[in-house]
Design a protein around this motif. Structure first.
Motif, PDB file in Angstrom:
ATOM      1  N   UNK A  88      83.767  67.426  46.725  1.00 47.81           N
ATOM      2  CA  UNK A  88      84.904  66.997  45.918  1.00 47.81           C
ATOM      3  C   UNK A  88      84.924  67.829  44.641  1.00 47.81           C
ATOM      4  N   UNK A  89      86.089  67.919  44.005  1.00 39.67           N
ATOM      5  CA  UNK A  89      86.180  68.674  42.764  1.00 39.67           C
ATOM      6  C   UNK A  89      87.378  68.170  41.961  1.00 39.67           C
ATOM      7  N   UNK A  90      87.347  68.453  40.675  1.00 37.75           N
ATOM      8  CA  UNK A  90      88.441  68.074  39.787  1.00 37.75           C
ATOM      9  C   UNK A  90      87.939  67.869  38.378  1.00 37.75           C
ATOM     10  N   UNK A  91      88.788  68.189  37.416  1.00 41.13           N
ATOM     11  CA  UNK A  91      88.430  67.987  36.026  1.00 41.13           C
ATOM     12  C   UNK A  91      87.258  68.826  35.571  1.00 41.13           C
ATOM     13  N   UNK A  92      87.073  69.988  36.183  1.00 44.06           N
ATOM     14  CA  UNK A  92      85.976  70.868  35.783  1.00 44.06           C
ATOM     15  C   UNK A  92      84.629  70.490  36.360  1.00 44.06           C
ATOM     16  N   UNK A  93      84.609  69.552  37.318  1.00 43.94           N
ATOM     17  CA  UNK A  93      83.353  69.166  37.962  1.00 43.94           C
ATOM     18  C   UNK A  93      83.485  69.300  39.482  1.00 43.94           C
ATOM     19  N   UNK A  94      82.345  69.322  40.162  1.00 42.26           N
ATOM     20  CA  UNK A  94      82.335  69.269  41.615  1.00 42.26           C
ATOM     21  C   UNK A  94      81.153  68.442  42.070  1.00 42.26           C
ATOM     22  N   UNK A  95      81.249  67.915  43.280  1.00 40.11           N
ATOM     23  CA  UNK A  95      80.132  67.180  43.871  1.00 40.11           C
ATOM     24  C   UNK A  95      79.651  67.930  45.105  1.00 40.11           C
ATOM     25  N   UNK A  96      78.353  67.790  45.372  1.00 39.24           N
ATOM     26  CA  UNK A  96      77.735  68.439  46.525  1.00 39.24           C
ATOM     27  C   UNK A  96      76.631  67.546  47.057  1.00 39.24           C
ATOM     28  N   UNK A  97      76.526  67.475  48.367  1.00 41.41           N
ATOM     29  CA  UNK A  97      75.466  66.702  49.007  1.00 41.41           C
ATOM     30  C   UNK A  97      74.254  67.606  49.211  1.00 41.41           C
ATOM     31  N   UNK A  98      73.089  67.083  48.862  1.00 46.18           N
ATOM     32  CA  UNK A  98      71.848  67.843  48.984  1.00 46.18           C
ATOM     33  C   UNK A  98      70.923  67.098  49.941  1.00 46.18           C
ATOM     34  N   UNK A  99      70.638  67.703  51.080  1.00 47.19           N
ATOM     35  CA  UNK A  99      69.825  67.063  52.109  1.00 47.19           C
ATOM     36  C   UNK A  99      68.351  67.000  51.708  1.00 47.19           C
ATOM     37  N   UNK A 100      67.621  66.126  52.389  1.00 46.45           N
ATOM     38  CA  UNK A 100      66.197  65.923  52.084  1.00 46.45           C
ATOM     39  C   UNK A 100      65.407  67.221  52.210  1.00 46.45           C
ATOM     40  N   UNK A 101      65.725  68.053  53.199  1.00 49.70           N
ATOM     41  CA  UNK A 101      65.018  69.315  53.395  1.00 49.70           C
ATOM     42  C   UNK A 101      65.174  70.218  52.173  1.00 49.70           C
ATOM     43  N   UNK A 102      66.388  70.267  51.624  1.00 52.99           N
ATOM     44  CA  UNK A 102      66.635  71.083  50.442  1.00 52.99           C
ATOM     45  C   UNK A 102      65.914  70.514  49.228  1.00 52.99           C
ATOM     46  N   UNK A 103      65.926  69.199  49.080  1.00 54.75           N
ATOM     47  CA  UNK A 103      65.225  68.563  47.967  1.00 54.75           C
ATOM     48  C   UNK A 103      63.728  68.836  48.042  1.00 54.75           C
ATOM     49  N   UNK A 104      63.197  68.885  49.269  1.00 54.97           N
ATOM     50  CA  UNK A 104      61.767  69.110  49.458  1.00 54.97           C
ATOM     51  C   UNK A 104      61.380  70.565  49.181  1.00 54.97           C
ATOM     52  N   UNK A 144      63.039  72.875  47.329  1.00 53.92           N
ATOM     53  CA  UNK A 144      63.522  73.454  46.080  1.00 53.92           C
ATOM     54  C   UNK A 144      63.179  72.533  44.910  1.00 53.92           C
ATOM     55  N   UNK A 145      63.573  72.952  43.726  1.00 56.90           N
ATOM     56  CA  UNK A 145      63.326  72.136  42.535  1.00 56.90           C
ATOM     57  C   UNK A 145      64.505  71.225  42.211  1.00 56.90           C
ATOM     58  N   UNK A 146      65.505  71.164  43.097  1.00 53.44           N
ATOM     59  CA  UNK A 146      66.681  70.346  42.808  1.00 53.44           C
ATOM     60  C   UNK A 146      66.350  68.863  42.708  1.00 53.44           C
ATOM     61  N   UNK A 147      65.295  68.434  43.383  1.00 55.30           N
ATOM     62  CA  UNK A 147      64.910  67.032  43.323  1.00 55.30           C
ATOM     63  C   UNK A 147      64.486  66.581  41.938  1.00 55.30           C
ATOM     64  N   UNK A 148      64.159  67.534  41.065  1.00 49.17           N
ATOM     65  CA  UNK A 148      63.735  67.198  39.702  1.00 49.17           C
ATOM     66  C   UNK A 148      64.909  67.090  38.739  1.00 49.17           C
ATOM     67  N   UNK A 149      66.127  67.422  39.203  1.00 49.39           N
ATOM     68  CA  UNK A 149      67.289  67.394  38.317  1.00 49.39           C
ATOM     69  C   UNK A 149      67.739  65.967  38.050  1.00 49.39           C
ATOM     70  N   UNK A 150      68.182  65.737  36.835  1.00 51.94           N
ATOM     71  CA  UNK A 150      68.678  64.441  36.395  1.00 51.94           C
ATOM     72  C   UNK A 150      69.951  64.647  35.589  1.00 51.94           C
ATOM     73  N   UNK A 151      70.751  63.600  35.363  1.00 58.14           N
ATOM     74  CA  UNK A 151      71.923  63.761  34.497  1.00 58.14           C
ATOM     75  C   UNK A 151      71.514  64.356  33.155  1.00 58.14           C
ATOM     76  N   UNK A 152      72.233  65.382  32.745  1.00 57.75           N
ATOM     77  CA  UNK A 152      71.906  66.101  31.517  1.00 57.75           C
ATOM     78  C   UNK A 152      71.166  67.398  31.758  1.00 57.75           C
ATOM     79  N   UNK A 153      70.594  67.587  32.962  1.00 59.24           N
ATOM     80  CA  UNK A 153      69.901  68.839  33.279  1.00 59.24           C
ATOM     81  C   UNK A 153      70.891  69.996  33.288  1.00 59.24           C
ATOM     82  N   UNK A 154      70.500  71.116  32.697  1.00 53.62           N
ATOM     83  CA  UNK A 154      71.331  72.319  32.725  1.00 53.62           C
ATOM     84  C   UNK A 154      70.989  73.115  33.980  1.00 53.62           C
ATOM     85  N   UNK A 155      72.016  73.724  34.567  1.00 58.90           N
ATOM     86  CA  UNK A 155      71.838  74.463  35.823  1.00 58.90           C
ATOM     87  C   UNK A 155      72.628  75.765  35.784  1.00 58.90           C
TER      88      UNK A 155
END
Length: 199
Positions: A52-68, A70-81
């Motif tokens: 989904x996207x709109x208003x300058x944001x987008x959403x993306x689904x991240x599967x368990x394999x990717x979380x395992x 990569x370091x994406x599992x450590x991201x929280x609201x406010x994290x810069x990317x």
């Protein structure tokens, strides 16, 4: 395919935990300009699909394999990317060929400031060390960088002020995890040079 030239320093605005997955909402007005459902955007070097996207944001689904893997599992609201859209066919290849497929994670070990640059030392998983060479390319959190020193269990990169100001490597501290993608050409060469390799 990406180039490792970060277009925008975005921000995680929400993380929704799901069964064996997470849905990230990411603020990135530059990379969402003209975005469509199903487009790819690299987030800290991980190729994700726009749901989904709109208003300058987008959403993306991240599967368990990717979380395992990569370091994406450590991201929280406010994290810069670091954010980058795929390279357009016929566009300039400013960095190097980056797939957005993370090979492993490292940890920032040390930062050594100098007058006009900063040396950053990053741990290197043993299974990736054979692909990393001095003056070769490596992707760290989606940033195309040149290796300064390559050791068995770490490597160093030299960061110019622009990289420090416009990417997450300007704020990463010792102990922070980073995503690593080695040069895909090295992996293909290894495969071709390995007799009888059926992988």
């Amino acid at each position: 395919m990406f180039t490792g030239i970060v277009e925008e320093l975005g921000e995680i605005t929400a993380v929704e935990e799901q069964s064996e997955a997470s849905r990230f909402t990411v603020r990135g007005p530059v990379v969402t300009e003209g975005a469509k459902h199903g487009d790819s955007i690299a987030v800290n070097g991980v190729c994700l699909t726009v749901v989904e996207f709109g208003g300058g944001t987008f959403t993306a689904d991240v599967m368990a394999e990717t979380l395992k893997r990569s370091s994406l599992g450590a991201l929280r609201p406010g994290s810069r990317v670091n954010l980058e859209r795929p390279m357009a066919l016929g566009g300039r290849l400013g960095g190097h060929l980056v797939q957005g497929h993370v090979d492993g994670t490292g940890t920032v070990l040390d930062r050594t400031p100098a007058q006009h640059w900063e040396i950053v030392k990053v741990s290197l998983p043993p299974e990736l060390s054979r692909y990393v060479v001095e003056k070769g390319s490596i992707t760290v959190d989606g940033i195309s960088l040149t290796v300064v020193e390559a050791a068995a269990d770490y490597f160093t990169v030299s960061l110019i002020p622009t990289t420090l100001a416009l990417t997450t490597l300007g704020i990463k501290q010792p102990g922070d995890p980073v995503n690593l993608e080695v040069d895909v050409i090295a992996k293909y060469v290894e495969r071709m040079m390995t007799p009888g390799d059926a992988r």
